[in-house]
Each structure stands twice: as C-alpha cells, then as structure tokens.
Design a protein around this motif. Structure first.
Motif, PDB file in Angstrom:
ATOM      1  N   UNK A 287       0.806  -1.214   0.000  1.00  0.00           N
ATOM      2  CA  UNK A 287       0.000   0.000   0.000  1.00  0.00           C
ATOM      3  C   UNK A 287       0.841   1.267   0.000  1.00  0.00           C
ATOM      4  N   UNK A 288       2.165   1.093  -0.030  1.00  0.00           N
ATOM      5  CA  UNK A 288       3.067   2.238  -0.124  1.00  0.00           C
ATOM      6  C   UNK A 288       4.282   1.849  -0.977  1.00  0.00           C
ATOM      7  N   UNK A 289       5.229   2.741  -1.103  1.00  0.00           N
ATOM      8  CA  UNK A 289       6.376   2.536  -1.990  1.00  0.00           C
ATOM      9  C   UNK A 289       7.121   1.243  -1.663  1.00  0.00           C
ATOM     10  N   UNK A 290       7.518   0.528  -2.715  1.00  0.00           N
ATOM     11  CA  UNK A 290       8.301  -0.702  -2.579  1.00  0.00           C
ATOM     12  C   UNK A 290       9.770  -0.341  -2.774  1.00  0.00           C
ATOM     13  N   UNK A 291      10.567  -0.536  -1.726  1.00  0.00           N
ATOM     14  CA  UNK A 291      11.952  -0.050  -1.730  1.00  0.00           C
ATOM     15  C   UNK A 291      13.007  -1.143  -1.885  1.00  0.00           C
ATOM     16  N   UNK A 292      12.604  -2.405  -1.808  1.00  0.00           N
ATOM     17  CA  UNK A 292      13.595  -3.477  -1.884  1.00  0.00           C
ATOM     18  C   UNK A 292      12.984  -4.709  -2.524  1.00  0.00           C
ATOM     19  N   UNK A 293      13.769  -5.375  -3.375  1.00  0.00           N
ATOM     20  CA  UNK A 293      13.334  -6.620  -4.020  1.00  0.00           C
ATOM     21  C   UNK A 293      14.517  -7.588  -4.062  1.00  0.00           C
ATOM     22  N   UNK A 294      14.231  -8.869  -3.889  1.00  0.00           N
ATOM     23  CA  UNK A 294      15.281  -9.892  -3.974  1.00  0.00           C
ATOM     24  C   UNK A 294      14.667 -11.233  -4.332  1.00  0.00           C
ATOM     25  N   UNK A 295      15.313 -11.953  -5.238  1.00  0.00           N
ATOM     26  CA  UNK A 295      14.896 -13.311  -5.593  1.00  0.00           C
ATOM     27  C   UNK A 295      15.552 -14.320  -4.661  1.00  0.00           C
ATOM     28  N   UNK A 296      14.817 -15.381  -4.364  1.00  0.00           N
ATOM     29  CA  UNK A 296      15.400 -16.513  -3.656  1.00  0.00           C
ATOM     30  C   UNK A 296      16.411 -17.199  -4.572  1.00  0.00           C
ATOM     31  N   UNK A 297      17.339 -17.972  -4.004  1.00  0.00           N
ATOM     32  CA  UNK A 297      18.352 -18.638  -4.842  1.00  0.00           C
ATOM     33  C   UNK A 297      17.774 -19.536  -5.926  1.00  0.00           C
ATOM     34  N   UNK A 298      16.604 -20.138  -5.677  1.00  0.00           N
ATOM     35  CA  UNK A 298      16.010 -21.005  -6.706  1.00  0.00           C
ATOM     36  C   UNK A 298      15.120 -20.229  -7.680  1.00  0.00           C
ATOM     37  N   UNK A 299      14.913 -18.922  -7.423  1.00  0.00           N
ATOM     38  CA  UNK A 299      14.130 -18.088  -8.323  1.00  0.00           C
ATOM     39  C   UNK A 299      12.626 -18.227  -8.200  1.00  0.00           C
ATOM     40  N   UNK A 300      12.154 -19.079  -7.309  1.00  0.00           N
ATOM     41  CA  UNK A 300      10.717 -19.337  -7.201  1.00  0.00           C
ATOM     42  C   UNK A 300       9.984 -18.348  -6.303  1.00  0.00           C
ATOM     43  N   UNK A 301      10.750 -17.613  -5.504  1.00  0.00           N
ATOM     44  CA  UNK A 301      10.157 -16.670  -4.561  1.00  0.00           C
ATOM     45  C   UNK A 301      10.810 -15.301  -4.732  1.00  0.00           C
ATOM     46  N   UNK A 302       9.992 -14.252  -4.662  1.00  0.00           N
ATOM     47  CA  UNK A 302      10.502 -12.886  -4.650  1.00  0.00           C
ATOM     48  C   UNK A 302      10.122 -12.257  -3.317  1.00  0.00           C
ATOM     49  N   UNK A 303      11.100 -11.642  -2.655  1.00  0.00           N
ATOM     50  CA  UNK A 303      10.839 -10.892  -1.422  1.00  0.00           C
ATOM     51  C   UNK A 303      10.811  -9.411  -1.750  1.00  0.00           C
TER      52      UNK A 303
END
Length: 200
Positions: free
Chosen positions: A103-119
C-alpha cells in the motif's frame, strides 16, 4: 552510471541516457547486462561491453527504487513509488506480471536462490514473499515498525534478512514466515543487508 575497473580504480565506461536520478543498479548473473532504475519512471537494460542501452522498460508511474535479476537472468523485478512490483521478461522487455498488494512505496526486491520466490520490502512496514510463477503473495511478514528498506536471502534460501527504518534487522524463517532473530544495536536507519557467502 559509471562502470569502474576494479583493478585500476579507473572509469572505463560512463552510461548516459536517463533523465532522472539513478536509484538502483543490478548486474545480470552473466555480467553482460546492467539494469538501472531511476526517478524518470523507467528501467534501462545496458550492454556492459558496449555501454549502450538495448532495452528501455516503461510502464511504472513512479520512481523505480529497486531492481533485481532472477538467478537465471530471464526475469527482472522492479519495485517503485507506484506501490507495485513488476516482473519483466528481459528478452522481450515486456511486463510478465504486475504484483499488487503493498500500500506504499516498494523499496527493496530480492529473488530466492532457486528463483521461485521474490521478497519485497515496502514503506507499509511489511515484507511480502511472492510466488514468481503465479504472481500471488505466498506470505506477508509483519513485525517491523517502520519502512522496510532492504531484503536479502541467505544462500540456502531458508532465511530472509530485512533492514528497516526502525533501526533493526530481522532474520525470518522463509518457510514459516516467523521472525527467529531480531538484531538490535544500530542507532539509525538500516539501508542495506547482505549475507556472507557461507550464510553464517
């Protein structure tokens, strides 16, 4: 943006073309492409050998605050002031999926090592774990009391570290979505987090 020779400490390429401040950079896994996000609302993919833009990604309506390549290099995730995250096909330059929920600005993104999950970490004080295949939120991690500015997966993908404006770092179990450790001691905002290669 500047590309520097780490041996000599000299600039070997200066990349120009954006019309706004550069806020995020990430190399593709093979090192041949650099992604840059700026407050001109675009992302550029650059050929690191020629220094030329080969693709400009458009569609966001806010500043691009974070960029990350998937482990296979075929997908780029972008987090922005427009509250959304986009997954882009790096070959075609087209949006593959738009992730909505913050609901507000997204400041960080990272993929899991297997690529199946994004944080993703956001100003709404939450972290979300997304299924990159379906584009659905798998888990919402709550506990920080201020903006979440940094996220990083451990090498085995079992732990997520998050840094916040609340001056803490949290280590989360990515399976259960629970905090297992809160690291305290900083006296100001935590802007970046990273694991050692062995994860310890």
């Amino acid at each position: 943006m500047r590309l520097w020779d780490t041996g000599s400490g000299q600039t070997h390429t200066t990349l120009t073309g954006h019309t706004g401040t550069v806020l995020a950079v990430a190399f593709s896994p093979d090192g041949h492409t650099l992604a840059t996000g700026t407050n001109d609302h675009t992302v550029r993919l650059w050929d690191t050998r020629s220094g030329q833009t080969h693709t400009t990604l458009t569609g966001h309506t806010g500043s691009v605050l974070a960029v990350a390549f998937s482990p296979d290099g075929h997908t780029l995730a972008t987090g922005t002031n427009d509250h959304t995250v986009r997954l882009w096909d790096t070959g075609s330059g087209q949006t593959r999926t738009t992730l909505t929920g913050h609901t507000r600005a997204v400041r960080a993104v990272a993929f899991s090592p297997d690529g199946h999950t994004l944080a993703t970490g956001a100003d709404d004080r939450t972290v979300r774990l997304w299924d990159t295949g379906s584009g659905q939120t798998r888990t919402t991690l709550t506990g920080h009391t201020d903006w979440v500015l940094a996220v990083a997966f451990s090498p085995d993908g079992h732990t997520l570290a998050t840094g916040s404006d609340d001056r803490t770092v949290r280590l989360w179990d990515t399976g259960s979505g629970q905090t297992h450790t809160t690291l305290t001691g900083h006296t100001s905002t935590v802007l970046a987090v990273a694991f050692s290669p062995d994860g310890h």
